[in-house]
Design an enzyme around this catalytic site. Sequence first.
Site, mmCIF file in Angstrom:
data_model
loop_
_atom_site.group_PDB
_atom_site.id
_atom_site.type_symbol
_atom_site.label_atom_id
_atom_site.label_comp_id
_atom_site.label_asym_id
_atom_site.label_seq_id
_atom_site.Cartn_x
_atom_site.Cartn_y
_atom_site.Cartn_z
ATOM 1 N N GLU A 79 0.811 -1.217 0.000
ATOM 2 C CA GLU A 79 0.000 0.000 0.000
ATOM 3 C C GLU A 79 0.851 1.277 0.000
ATOM 4 O OE1 GLU A 79 -2.573 -3.236 1.850
ATOM 5 O OE2 GLU A 79 -0.493 -2.548 2.106
ATOM 6 N N PHE B 153 -12.412 -6.680 13.575
ATOM 7 C CA PHE B 153 -11.278 -7.203 12.807
ATOM 8 C C PHE B 153 -10.861 -6.196 11.734
ATOM 9 C CE2 PHE B 153 -9.753 -9.701 9.080
ATOM 10 C CZ PHE B 153 -8.552 -10.128 9.641
ATOM 11 N N GLN B 154 -9.582 -5.891 11.703
ATOM 12 C CA GLN B 154 -8.978 -4.949 10.755
ATOM 13 C C GLN B 154 -9.625 -3.560 10.832
ATOM 14 O OE1 GLN B 154 -8.629 -6.773 6.802
ATOM 15 N NE2 GLN B 154 -6.640 -7.577 7.423
ATOM 16 N N MET C 11 24.305 8.757 3.091
ATOM 17 C CA MET C 11 24.194 10.074 3.710
ATOM 18 C C MET C 11 24.412 9.996 5.224
ATOM 19 S SD MET C 11 23.957 13.239 3.035
ATOM 20 C CE MET C 11 23.100 13.642 1.518
ATOM 21 N N LYS D 147 -17.875 -0.456 4.994
ATOM 22 C CA LYS D 147 -18.324 -1.473 4.040
ATOM 23 C C LYS D 147 -19.802 -1.337 3.694
ATOM 24 C CE LYS D 147 -18.302 -6.434 3.108
ATOM 25 N NZ LYS D 147 -17.862 -7.774 3.569
#
Length: 578
Positions: free
Chosen positions: A50, A112-113, A477, A162
């Site tokens: 993602e 959940f999630q 760096m 949802k």
Amino acid sequence: MKISGAEIFIQSLKKEGVKHMFGYPGGVVLNIFDHLHDEKELQLILTRHEQGAVHAADGYARATGKPGVVLVTSGPGATNTVTGIATAYMDSIPMVVFTGQVPTMLIGNDAFQEADIVGITRPCTKYNFLVKNVEDLAQVIKEAFYIASTGRPGPVLIDLPKDVTTHKAEFVWPEHAKIRSYNPTYEGNKYMITQAAHMIAKAKKPVIIAGGGVILSGASKELKEFAEYTDVPVTMTLMGLGGFPGSHKLSLGMLGMHGTYYANKSIQDADLLVAVGMRFDDRVTGKIDAFAPHAKIIHIDIDPTSIRKNVRVDVPIVGDVKKVLSTMNKVMKDEVKEQWQEVRKAWLKQISAWKAERPLEYDRNADVIKPQFVVEKIHELTKGDAIIATEVGQNQMWAAQFYKYDRPRTLLSSGGLGTMGYGLPAAIGAQLAFPNKLVIDIAGDGSIQMNIQELATAVINKLPVKVAILNNRYLGMVRQWQELFYQERYAHTKLDETVPDFVKIAEAYSAVGLRATKRSEVEPVLKEAFSIKRPVMMDFVVDWREKVYPMVPAGAAIDEMLFREEEKKSEKKLKAVR
């Protein structure tokens, strides 16, 4: 006729003219993905992470000027977008991110999630929405694109429960978005513009600082006209590179911590700064108290909160850079050009002397591959006609110093947040937008591994991105700072034993892998890579000891620079800032 929220989502994106978006599926957005399965006009590019999706949308937005679009699922899918969103926010990149959310009746129940992505991203979005009613969805999408792309651009997040995507409503597309509390100022104050014009006409040693706002507002033409008419030299921030032609005689290149000697000297000696679409961040100013000590400052920016935030300003002009410069160009025609033409000759002569005194340089006779040589060779072979993405670190600074950006939207780089892993997915986004352009990610061996899995995205979608890895087997760096300021104690920066075989990695992803270990191999490898219409990963094994110079140590004024030849003689200067 009523349609589902998922269908309203798709139809709304079409109304906004969206052709491509980036994303990753998951449970609560499956009905949207199901409708996308048969969609012909709207293409979703499946990334491998993602974060990669958001960086790809970011690169797409920077290259095109259109908002990038992202669709991911809830919970970890949503939280994985945060780094990309913060990257876009810091650099004012227009983007709309859609995150799935658990059904409205479960929000707050630790389902959940579930993650409070609206709360999490509030500090790093321009605005965000939680849609609770399917009837509001089209209006919210319209407003999101409007907010993301107007005023000072930025990322907007829409959280989609949802049940909102499954419930049905009539699709009513609002033709206009009007938000009572959101009214960006586009036209600059005429009095302030006239006052600025008088100051510019009278200045003996003026300098223009061009920032990312020049590119975001499409003001490159107006800036060039302004600089050429007034005989004022132009230096650019990292985000402003390409906003003014890098090969122009009035160009001073980049200023700041790793800016050119002559840019930093010009700033410190100037009697007037015209800051255009930039925010005076710490990498540009160095020690604030010592920044531009002799100069009055004119600051043009569409975001009023950026003006006077970091430095004092004598003439603030709030407005769109393109509109303000267009007006300024007309007003300047009323000034007597002869009054500045003669006096500016001495100023430009002094700047030419500084350019001759300390040009950007490295050991061009070395047998080993110098990273600067690779970047210069890329510019030579492409004639500057390429889109360059970068990772973050030494590779980024060398790409800024040794490649001349003559056109806007040809450098894609994470400036404000400094996000390692940005370059490859950003290059993929740009390549999708411009399939016939040469797109090159200049990378380091450390940062390329942050999102190296996106090579699969390029291969699957037949996007012929080229990756040029400046492989010095260190986190370069950080190693540079350790060498200069931490007595060469290289704590956890040496990657020698863990740097993978990038040629084999490329081949494992069904891309092309090439390697150069000698200076004589650099040009043939680049030419071969550019001739292949497939993704190519080039491994340039460069001199690990090379550092980015000039360098302004943290806490120092921008004219207190370290140079290559002072490495062994700079202990006193280094102690002063340790």
